[in-house]
Design an enzyme around this catalytic site. Structure first.
Site, PDB file in Angstrom:
ATOM      1  N   CYS A  87      -4.719  -2.309   5.655  1.00 19.74           N
ATOM      2  CA  CYS A  87      -4.526  -0.952   5.157  1.00 19.74           C
ATOM      3  C   CYS A  87      -5.708  -0.493   4.299  1.00 19.74           C
ATOM      4  O   CYS A  87      -6.024  -1.107   3.284  1.00 19.74           O
ATOM      5  CB  CYS A  87      -3.241  -0.924   4.335  1.00 19.74           C
ATOM      6  SG  CYS A  87      -2.804   0.671   3.679  1.00 19.74           S
TER       7      CYS A  87
ATOM      8  N   CYS B 254       0.829  -1.205   0.000  1.00 16.79           N
ATOM      9  CA  CYS B 254       0.000   0.000   0.000  1.00 16.79           C
ATOM     10  C   CYS B 254       0.867   1.261   0.000  1.00 16.79           C
ATOM     11  O   CYS B 254       0.584   2.228  -0.719  1.00 16.79           O
ATOM     12  CB  CYS B 254      -0.890  -0.026   1.241  1.00 16.79           C
ATOM     13  SG  CYS B 254      -2.176   1.185   1.202  1.00 16.79           S
TER      14      CYS B 254
END
Length: 368
Positions: free
Chosen positions: A195, A99
Site C-alpha cells: 500500500c 493503511c
C-alpha cells in the site's frame, strides 16, 4: 446546499470513475491525491509522478477540483513502523488493513473535514448500509473485487461519513464506463504491491530496513536441509523462493516431486521449518486465536456460528466464534484452514455483513 464530498483520487481507474459517479449524483466533489511514500520514489517502482498527472487529467475531464496532500510522515509513523515491527517479530502483516485504518480513514478523513467536507469517498469495492442510525459494512456486489476484508477495522464514526460509489458495480462496468467517458485511466492496469509503496523486489526492499540473521532450514523431524536468509523474508505457506527443489516422495522412480512449503517459524531459535506436500498436517489448522480486535458495530458479536476469512483471496469459511478475555477471540473451523498466518487478519462475516475482526496471533495445527 449540495453536500461536499472529498474523494481520494489515486490516478487509477476506480477512483476516476468514482469521481464521475459522485458528480452525477449531485455532490460537490473535491479530489484529494495522497502522497504517502518518499523514500527512493522513482519511476522504476513507484510512479507517484505519473499517478498525479493521471489524477489531474481525470479531474479535468470530469470537471472537479483536485489538490495533493502529503501524509508521508503519518504513513511512516503509523503504518510502516508497525509493518517493520511485525516482520521483525516473525509475523506477516497486512499493510492495506493498517493503511486504511490509519491513513485513508483517519489522516485523510481528518484533512477532508478540515476542508469543510460533509463526507469522504474512496474507490474501494464495498458498501455501507444504515439501519436505525447504525452503520454496517457490506460486501461489494462484485464479490471477486470485494475489499471489505481490508476495511474491517473501520468504526461507526468513520463509516457514517464514508461513501463507496463503486459498491454496486462490477469491475467490467467500471472499465466500460471509463472507456465511454474517455477517461485517460480507462486502460490503466490496477496497482498491486505494498500500500502506497508499490511494486518492488520485496526481499531487496525489506533488506534495507530490517536486520536479518541466517539460520537452519529444518524438517519437522529435525533434519537440516539448508539455510534460510532471515525469518522475516518468509511467510507460512510460501513455496517459491525457498531455495530447495522437490524431493521424490517415494523410492519409485516415477519422477514425481512434492514441493516444499514454509510451515512454521521458531523465532526464539531462529529456525525455519519446512514441510513437503501441500496438505502436510503442519500446514493445516482448525483453530486460531486473534487479538487487536476491532468490531464495526462497536460491540462484540454474539458467540456462535459465523463465517471468516483468514486471508483476502479465499471464500468465507464456516466457523464458531468465541470471545476471549483481553480483546481477543478464537475461531473453530468446520474445515481445516491452510497456512493460517500470524500477522494476517481474521475477518468475520454474517452473510454479506462484515462484522470486524482481529490480527491472527496463533493457530493450533491438527495432531500429526
Amino acid at each position: 446546499m449540495r453536500k461536499k464530498v472529498v474523494l481520494g483520487m489515486s490516478g487509477g481507474v476506480d477512483s476516476s470513475v468514482a469521481a464521475w459517479l459522485l458528480k452525477q449524483q449531485g455532490y460537490d466533489v473535491i479530489g484529494l491525491f495522497m502522497k504517502n511514500w518518499e523514500d527512493d520514489d522513482n519511476d522504476e517502482y513507484c510512479s507517484t509522478r505519473q499517478d498525479w498527472i493521471d489524477a489531474v487529467s481525470v479531474a479535468d475531464v470530469v470537471g472537479v477540483d483536485i489538490e495533493a496532500v502529503n501524509f508521508a510522515a503519518e504513513y511512516k509513523d503509523r503504518v510502516f513502523a508497525e509493518f517493520l515491527r511485525e516482520y521483525e517479530a516473525g509475523r506477516t502483516p497486512n499493510p492495506d488493513v493498517l493503511c486504511n485504518a490509519e491513513i485513508k480513514f483517519k489522516a485523510f478523513l481528518d484533512h477532508a473535514m478540515s476542508l469543510g467536507a460533509d463526507l469522504i469517498a474512496t474507490g474501494h469495492y464495498a458498501r455501507v448500509r444504515e439501519i436505525n442510525g447504525r452503520f454496517e459494512l457490506l460486501k461489494a456486489l462484485d464479490t471477486s473485487k470485494d475489499q471489505s476484508y481490508f476495511l474491517h477495522r473501520l468504526s461507526q464514526s468513520q463509516l457514517s461519513r464514508t461513501l463507496f460509489p463503486l459498491g454496486e458495480l462490477h469491475k467490467t462496468e467500471i472499465r466500460r464506463l471509463a472507456d465511454e467517458l474517455g477517461l485517460p485511466t480507462a486502460r490503466k492496469k490496477d496497482s498491486t504491491g505494498i500500500c502506497f509503496i508499490g511494486e518492488r523486489p520485496f526481499r531487496d526492499f525489506l533488506n534495507r530496513y530490517l536486520s536479518f540473521r541466517p539460520g537452519p532450514m529444518m524438517t519437522p523431524e529435525g533434519k537440516v536441509l539448508g539455510e534460510h536468509v532471515g525469518l522475516s523474508f518468509y511467510t507460512l505457506g510460501q513455496r517459491k523462493g525457498i531455495g530447495l527443489g522437490g524431493v521424490k516422495k517415494t523410492a519409485a522412480s516415477d519422477g514425481h516431486h512434492d514441493a516444499w512449503y514454509v510451515a512454521r517459524k521458531d523465532v526464539a531459535n531462529n529456525i525455519l521449518y519446512i514441510v513437503q506436500g501441500h496438505d502436510h498436517p503442519w500446514l493445516l489448522s482448525d483453530v486460531l486465536h486473534a487479538d487487536q480486535v476491532s468490531w464495526i458495530a462497536g460491540a462484540t458479536p454474539a458467540e456462535g456460528p459465523l463465517s471468516a476469512k483468514t486471508r483476502y483471496r479465499q471464500p468465507d469459511m464456516p466457523c464458531l466464534h468465541r470471545s476471549l478475555a483481553q480483546n481477543q477471540f478464537s475461531l473453530n473451523f468446520q474445515q481445516s484452514q491452510w497456512a493460517v498466518t500470524p500477522g494476517q487478519s481474521a475477518v468475520l462475516y454474517d452473510g454479506e455483513v462484515c462484522l470486524g475482526g482481529g490480527i491472527i496471533a496463533s493457530s493450533e495445527p491438527l495432531p500429526h
